[in-house]
Design a protein around this motif. Structure first.
Motif, short mmCIF file in Angstrom:
data_model
loop_
_atom_site.label_atom_id
_atom_site.label_comp_id
_atom_site.label_asym_id
_atom_site.label_seq_id
_atom_site.Cartn_x
_atom_site.Cartn_y
_atom_site.Cartn_z
N SER A 128 0.84 -1.19 0.00
CA SER A 128 0.00 0.00 0.00
C SER A 128 0.87 1.25 0.00
CB SER A 128 -0.91 0.02 1.24
OG SER A 128 -1.82 -1.05 1.19
N ASP A 129 0.32 2.34 -0.51
CA ASP A 129 1.06 3.59 -0.60
C ASP A 129 0.10 4.74 -0.29
OD1 ASP A 129 2.41 5.99 -1.78
OD2 ASP A 129 3.86 4.48 -2.44
N ALA A 130 0.57 5.70 0.49
CA ALA A 130 -0.28 6.82 0.91
C ALA A 130 -0.49 7.86 -0.18
CB ALA A 130 0.31 7.50 2.14
N ILE A 131 0.10 7.66 -1.37
CA ILE A 131 -0.04 8.62 -2.45
C ILE A 131 -1.53 8.87 -2.76
CG2 ILE A 131 0.11 6.82 -4.22
CD1 ILE A 131 1.48 8.83 -6.04
N ASN A 132 -1.90 10.14 -2.85
CA ASN A 132 -3.27 10.56 -3.17
C ASN A 132 -4.29 10.23 -2.08
OD1 ASN A 132 -2.53 11.63 -5.65
ND2 ASN A 132 -2.89 9.70 -6.73
N GLY A 133 -3.85 9.78 -0.93
CA GLY A 133 -4.79 9.44 0.14
C GLY A 133 -5.70 10.59 0.49
N GLY A 134 -7.01 10.40 0.41
CA GLY A 134 -7.99 11.42 0.75
C GLY A 134 -8.46 12.25 -0.42
N VAL A 135 -7.84 12.09 -1.60
CA VAL A 135 -8.22 12.88 -2.76
C VAL A 135 -9.67 12.60 -3.14
CG1 VAL A 135 -7.84 13.20 -5.23
CG2 VAL A 135 -5.89 13.06 -3.69
N GLY A 136 -10.42 13.65 -3.40
CA GLY A 136 -11.80 13.50 -3.79
C GLY A 136 -12.76 13.66 -2.63
N GLY A 137 -12.23 13.78 -1.41
CA GLY A 137 -13.08 13.88 -0.24
C GLY A 137 -13.03 15.23 0.44
N ASP A 138 -12.99 16.30 -0.34
CA ASP A 138 -12.88 17.64 0.24
C ASP A 138 -14.04 17.98 1.17
OD1 ASP A 138 -10.59 17.89 -1.21
OD2 ASP A 138 -11.48 19.08 -2.82
N ARG A 139 -15.20 17.39 0.89
CA ARG A 139 -16.37 17.67 1.73
C ARG A 139 -16.48 16.68 2.89
NH1 ARG A 139 -21.40 17.71 -2.01
NH2 ARG A 139 -20.16 16.27 -3.26
N LEU A 140 -15.43 15.85 3.07
CA LEU A 140 -15.43 14.84 4.13
C LEU A 140 -14.21 15.04 5.04
CD1 LEU A 140 -16.29 11.71 1.95
CD2 LEU A 140 -17.88 13.01 3.38
N PRO A 141 -14.13 16.15 5.77
CA PRO A 141 -12.94 16.39 6.60
C PRO A 141 -12.71 15.31 7.65
CG PRO A 141 -14.70 17.95 7.13
CD PRO A 141 -15.10 17.26 5.86
N ARG A 142 -13.78 14.77 8.24
CA ARG A 142 -13.60 13.73 9.26
C ARG A 142 -13.03 12.45 8.62
NH1 ARG A 142 -13.83 17.48 11.86
NH2 ARG A 142 -15.23 18.05 13.57
N HIS A 143 -13.50 12.14 7.43
CA HIS A 143 -12.99 10.97 6.74
C HIS A 143 -11.51 11.16 6.37
CE1 HIS A 143 -17.24 10.10 6.43
NE2 HIS A 143 -16.98 8.93 5.87
N GLN A 144 -11.17 12.35 5.92
CA GLN A 144 -9.77 12.60 5.58
C GLN A 144 -8.87 12.54 6.81
OE1 GLN A 144 -8.26 14.85 2.49
NE2 GLN A 144 -10.21 15.69 1.80
N GLU A 145 -9.37 13.06 7.92
CA GLU A 145 -8.61 12.98 9.17
C GLU A 145 -8.37 11.51 9.55
OE1 GLU A 145 -10.81 15.08 12.09
OE2 GLU A 145 -10.48 17.06 11.20
N ALA A 146 -9.39 10.68 9.35
CA ALA A 146 -9.27 9.26 9.69
C ALA A 146 -8.20 8.59 8.83
CB ALA A 146 -10.62 8.56 9.51
N ILE A 147 -8.18 8.92 7.54
CA ILE A 147 -7.16 8.36 6.65
C ILE A 147 -5.77 8.76 7.11
CG2 ILE A 147 -6.19 8.47 4.31
CD1 ILE A 147 -9.09 8.86 3.30
N GLN A 148 -5.59 10.03 7.42
CA GLN A 148 -4.27 10.51 7.82
C GLN A 148 -3.83 9.93 9.17
OE1 GLN A 148 -2.43 11.93 5.58
NE2 GLN A 148 -4.23 11.84 4.24
N ARG A 149 -4.77 9.70 10.07
CA ARG A 149 -4.41 9.08 11.37
C ARG A 149 -3.85 7.67 11.15
NH1 ARG A 149 -8.96 11.94 13.83
NH2 ARG A 149 -10.34 10.25 13.22
N VAL A 150 -4.47 6.93 10.23
CA VAL A 150 -3.98 5.58 9.93
C VAL A 150 -2.54 5.64 9.42
CG1 VAL A 150 -4.25 3.61 8.38
CG2 VAL A 150 -6.26 4.60 9.48
N TRP A 151 -2.29 6.52 8.44
CA TRP A 151 -0.94 6.60 7.88
C TRP A 151 0.08 7.15 8.87
CZ3 TRP A 151 0.13 3.57 4.28
CH2 TRP A 151 -0.73 3.31 3.22
N LYS A 152 -0.32 8.11 9.70
CA LYS A 152 0.60 8.64 10.71
C LYS A 152 0.99 7.56 11.71
CE LYS A 152 -0.90 13.49 10.55
NZ LYS A 152 -1.63 14.57 11.27
N THR A 153 0.05 6.66 12.02
CA THR A 153 0.35 5.57 12.94
C THR A 153 1.35 4.61 12.33
OG1 THR A 153 -1.88 5.73 13.87
CG2 THR A 153 -0.66 3.71 14.31
#
Length: 249
Positions: A128-153
């Motif tokens: 897996s690769d974090a490239i483009n993670g969250g793209v397309g979800g500008d109206r979903l800030p909570r979802h994007q935060e969740a994605i970034q928390r996974v990768w930061k971990t």
């Protein structure tokens, strides 16, 4: 080659291994078997006349993998990739999924692994690769935060969150001629994604690395995710799957 689609968990893996040529009667080494999901997938591909040997450094995984294993042609071993025994034998193929990203020296690990490949053997890995993670979800800030928390971990645990983009060069350095590589965007939607599940199973790891605050609660997180999903029907890229395979002369 780039495919963008909503996929079932093992579709990309199955396609990768089929393209690599894994089939009936082969002896295959599964590196980092974890719960045994990939081992079982490969066991079906090689059939009862074939054999799958899984290795993982974690002793805790063996019991879980064995409990999940209905196939008699799979053997699980607790084994350090950097200290492989000679009696492990030779294999027609070596495979792995989301394991290189966690290794301190993936190139050295692969150098050691291919010593157990038969001439012209197959080596195939999915990462897996974090490239483009969250793209397309500008109206979903909570979802994007969740994605970034996974990768930061994963990153806090020493994982290389951009290993996918490095696979082609990694295989070339191993002396593999013209390795085949493909990538696929993992598309999810506000209503259909695994971010709540991922957060729940990773929450203790997130707390250990201070990725979430002390006042973070799963109940509140799930409620906010559900409310956001109801308000915005949006599709987004969660991450990218990269697959690479080649033959070792």
């Amino acid at each position: 080659m780039l495919h963008v689609k909503h996929q079932k968990r093992n579709d990309f893996t199955t396609q990768l291994f089929e393209q690599a040529g894994i089939g009936k009667g082969m002896r295959v080494l599964d590196v980092g078997y974890a719960t045994g999901e990939v081992s079982r997938l490969v066991a079906r591909m090689v059939g009862t006349e074939g054999e799958v040997v899984g290795i993982d450094a974690s002793g805790q995984m063996i019991e879980m993998a064995q409990q999940n294993n209905p196939d008699s042609n799979i053997t699980y071993l607790q084994q350090d990739i950097y200290d492989l025994p000679e009696n492990l034998g030779q294999f027609d193929a070596i495979v792995g999924r989301r394991v290189l990203m966690y290794l301190p020296d993936p190139e050295r690990a692969l150098e050691l692994l291919i010593q157990h490949l038969k001439p012209n053997g197959i080596i195939a890995f999915q990462e897996s690769d974090a490239i483009n993670g969250g793209v397309g979800g500008d109206r979903l800030p909570r979802h994007q935060e969740a994605i970034q928390r996974v990768w930061k971990t994963v990153q806090a645990e020493g994982g290389d969150i951009h290993i996918g983009q490095k696979l082609y060069d990694l295989f070339l350095r191993l002396g593999i001629e013209s390795p085949y590589i493909e990538a696929e965007a993992v598309m999810q939607t506000a209503e259909d994604n695994d971010l709540q599940w991922l957060t729940e199973i990773m929450i203790e790891r997130m707390r250990a690395h201070h990725i979430v605050d002390d006042d973070f609660t799963l109940d509140q997180f799930k409620q906010e995710m559900t409310e956001e999903a109801k308000a915005h029907k949006v599709a987004f890229i969660r991450d990218m799957n990269f697959g690479v395979w080649g033959h070792v002369k």
